[in-house]
Design a protein around this motif. Structure first.
Motif, short mmCIF file in Angstrom:
data_model
loop_
_atom_site.label_atom_id
_atom_site.label_comp_id
_atom_site.label_asym_id
_atom_site.label_seq_id
_atom_site.Cartn_x
_atom_site.Cartn_y
_atom_site.Cartn_z
N SER A 1 0.83 -1.21 0.00
CA SER A 1 0.00 0.00 0.00
C SER A 1 0.87 1.26 0.00
O SER A 1 0.59 2.22 -0.72
CB SER A 1 -0.92 0.02 1.23
N ASP B 1 -10.23 5.24 -2.28
CA ASP B 1 -9.76 3.86 -2.37
C ASP B 1 -10.98 3.01 -2.66
O ASP B 1 -11.83 2.81 -1.79
CB ASP B 1 -9.10 3.45 -1.05
N SER C 1 -12.21 -0.95 -0.92
CA SER C 1 -11.26 -0.85 0.18
C SER C 1 -11.11 -2.14 0.98
O SER C 1 -10.04 -2.43 1.49
CB SER C 1 -11.65 0.31 1.09
N GLY D 1 -9.16 -2.31 4.05
CA GLY D 1 -8.52 -1.02 4.22
C GLY D 1 -7.24 -0.82 3.45
O GLY D 1 -6.49 0.12 3.71
N GLY E 1 -6.10 2.16 1.29
CA GLY E 1 -6.61 3.41 1.82
C GLY E 1 -6.18 3.79 3.22
O GLY E 1 -5.78 4.93 3.46
N LEU F 1 -12.91 5.77 1.72
CA LEU F 1 -12.79 4.31 1.64
C LEU F 1 -14.11 3.79 1.07
O LEU F 1 -15.11 3.71 1.80
CB LEU F 1 -12.51 3.71 3.02
N GLU G 1 -16.52 1.08 -0.19
CA GLU G 1 -16.69 -0.37 -0.01
C GLU G 1 -18.18 -0.70 -0.08
O GLU G 1 -18.99 -0.04 0.55
CB GLU G 1 -16.11 -0.80 1.34
N LEU H 1 -14.03 -1.11 8.61
CA LEU H 1 -13.34 0.13 8.24
C LEU H 1 -13.71 1.27 9.20
O LEU H 1 -12.84 2.02 9.64
CB LEU H 1 -13.67 0.53 6.80
N VAL I 1 -15.74 6.42 5.49
CA VAL I 1 -16.17 5.20 4.84
C VAL I 1 -17.40 5.53 4.00
O VAL I 1 -18.34 6.17 4.49
CB VAL I 1 -16.50 4.09 5.87
N THR J 1 -7.42 4.93 -6.06
CA THR J 1 -6.71 3.66 -6.07
C THR J 1 -7.73 2.55 -6.24
O THR J 1 -8.86 2.65 -5.76
CB THR J 1 -5.91 3.43 -4.76
#
Length: 187
Positions: free
Chosen positions: A36, A50, A53, A56, A59, A73, A75, A84, A98, A116
């Motif tokens: 990472s 991210d 994620s 995590g 991120g 993040l 997700e 997270l 999140v 990312t």
């Protein structure tokens, strides 16, 4: 210090929530955390997402390494999003949030400078999933086991690519920075 605490938190939750494979849990520091952190010099701007994620990665390590970045993040799994949120609380990370949503439907108030995406889909598909999250000329960072410079990325172009440093025993990794083109660049 917080990276070590994050690794321990992942290991603890992994016992019941299967956040990473059992094999990877034994090598979090090299397989996930260090991997990472190889993205740090590739990040541009102040707003980072991210996507996918999961546990995590990348991120949370990026949020710890770059307290000046704002990290979303993203997700879609409620179970992973719960982890997270707890990680952000326990590690006192204030520069991240999140987002419980599938990235395909996520419509951020403000586009991101860098996105990312790791282990979500094949590179071309991952680009299609995240492209709309980027500001014009924003960049997606794709991590892969091979160079992606020959792949087409509709609406984007490979700006740079290179091998990521890897610890001994870890497979080689590549980072590809794909820049979103705006209408003036797409002639």
């Amino acid at each position: 210090m917080r990276l070590d605490a994050f690794g321990e938190l992942v290991r603890h939750w992994n016992r019941t929530h299967n956040l990473v494979s059992r094999r990877d849990a034994d090598r979090l520091e090299t397989r996930h955390i260090a991997d990472s952190l190889t993205l740090v010099p590739w990040v541009e701007g102040a707003r980072l997402a991210d996507v996918g994620s999961g546990a995590g990665f990348p991120g949370i390590p990026l949020a710890i390494a770059g307290p000046h970045w704002w990290v979303a993040l993203v997700e879609r799994s409620e179970r992973k999003a719960r982890f997270l949120r707890q990680a952000l609380i326990e590690l006192d990370i204030e520069n991240a949030e999140v987002v419980l949503e599938d990235a395909r439907q996520f419509d951020p108030r403000e586009p991101f400078d860098t996105v990312t995406v790791r282990a979500v889909a094949k590179p071309a598909e991952a680009w299609e999933i995240v492209r709309h999250l980027l500001r014009p000329r924003g960049c997606a960072l794709l991590q892969s086991s091979a160079s992606l410079t020959a792949l087409p990325f509709p609406g984007g172009r490979v700006r740079c690519a290179g091998p990521a440093p890897a610890d001994a025993g870890e497979p080689p990794r590549h980072i590809t920075k794909v820049q979103r083109l705006d209408e003036t660049c797409m002639s």
